[in-house]
Write an enzyme that holds these catalytic residues in place. Structure first.
Site, PDB file in Angstrom:
ATOM      1  N   HIS A  54      39.218   5.506  55.602  1.00  0.00           N
ATOM      2  CA  HIS A  54      38.832   6.097  56.876  1.00  0.00           C
ATOM      3  C   HIS A  54      37.384   6.676  56.671  1.00  0.00           C
ATOM      4  O   HIS A  54      37.491   8.048  56.837  1.00  0.00           O
ATOM      5  CB  HIS A  54      39.633   6.850  57.541  1.00  0.00           C
ATOM      6  CG  HIS A  54      39.565   7.180  59.017  1.00  0.00           C
ATOM      7  ND1 HIS A  54      38.788   8.044  59.476  1.00  0.00           N
ATOM      8  CD2 HIS A  54      40.173   6.366  59.965  1.00  0.00           C
ATOM      9  CE1 HIS A  54      38.856   7.989  60.578  1.00  0.00           C
ATOM     10  NE2 HIS A  54      39.679   6.932  60.875  1.00  0.00           N
ATOM     11  N   PHE A  55      36.299   6.369  56.608  1.00  0.00           N
ATOM     12  CA  PHE A  55      36.012   5.022  56.401  1.00  0.00           C
ATOM     13  C   PHE A  55      35.006   4.734  55.094  1.00  0.00           C
ATOM     14  O   PHE A  55      34.390   5.569  55.018  1.00  0.00           O
ATOM     15  CB  PHE A  55      35.087   4.533  57.438  1.00  0.00           C
ATOM     16  CG  PHE A  55      35.668   4.592  58.982  1.00  0.00           C
ATOM     17  CD1 PHE A  55      36.516   3.555  59.281  1.00  0.00           C
ATOM     18  CD2 PHE A  55      35.574   5.560  59.722  1.00  0.00           C
ATOM     19  CE1 PHE A  55      37.224   3.813  60.462  1.00  0.00           C
ATOM     20  CE2 PHE A  55      36.215   5.818  60.921  1.00  0.00           C
ATOM     21  CZ  PHE A  55      36.959   4.752  61.421  1.00  0.00           C
TER      22      PHE A  55
END
Length: 151
Positions: A54-55
């Protein structure tokens, strides 16, 4: 950097919350007044396991975990305001309303969790929460927690 007096260290937070790594999202409590407010800290580290996905290449603290951090802060304030639980009771996160995200939270940030006690009725307490980074709002929401028998 925060210069307030630390009121509750991590050991005391662990006594109040059932959460543990990797889901404990309150590092310490800076200040609180029973039945009024609580101010806590979450230090955001790149070592948090969710940053792997993420991410990739653009790590952002998940918004749902900002809300969870505020909910944990409300749990501490509930314990401090509404007293100890009877055997078999638990504080449950009951509702979230009007959640707004204003800025991303990234590794290296120090997130300040400000929660305010609004009212309590029949074991259900309402709170207002604001998470900030460098005095800039990252998230705000209204939350409720309920004192109930364990499921």
């Amino acid at each position: 950097m925060i210069t307030d007096t630390c009121i509750l260290h991590i050991e005391e937070v662990l006594e109040l919350l059932p959460h543990r790594f990797p889901f404990l999202l309150v590092d310490r409590v800076l200040n609180f007044e029973k039945g009024k407010f609580l101010r806590a800290v979450k230090n955001v580290s790149f070592n948090e396991p969710f940053f792997q996905g993420h991410f990739p290449g653009k790590p952002i603290f998940p918004g749902v975990l900002i809300l969870e951090a505020m909910a944990q802060a409300t749990g501490i304030l509930a314990f401090k305001s509404m007293g100890k639980l009877a055997p078999g009771e638990f504080y449950y996160f009951a509702a979230i309303d009007e959640a707004r995200f204003k800025r991303p939270v990234q590794p290296g940030d120090q997130m300040i969790l400000n929660v305010e006690f609004i009212k309590e009725r029949c074991g259900v307490a309402r709170f207002k929460g604001i998470a900030t980074v460098n005095e800039e709002m990252a998230c705000e929401a209204s939350m409720m927690c309920a004192r109930r028998k364990e499921i």
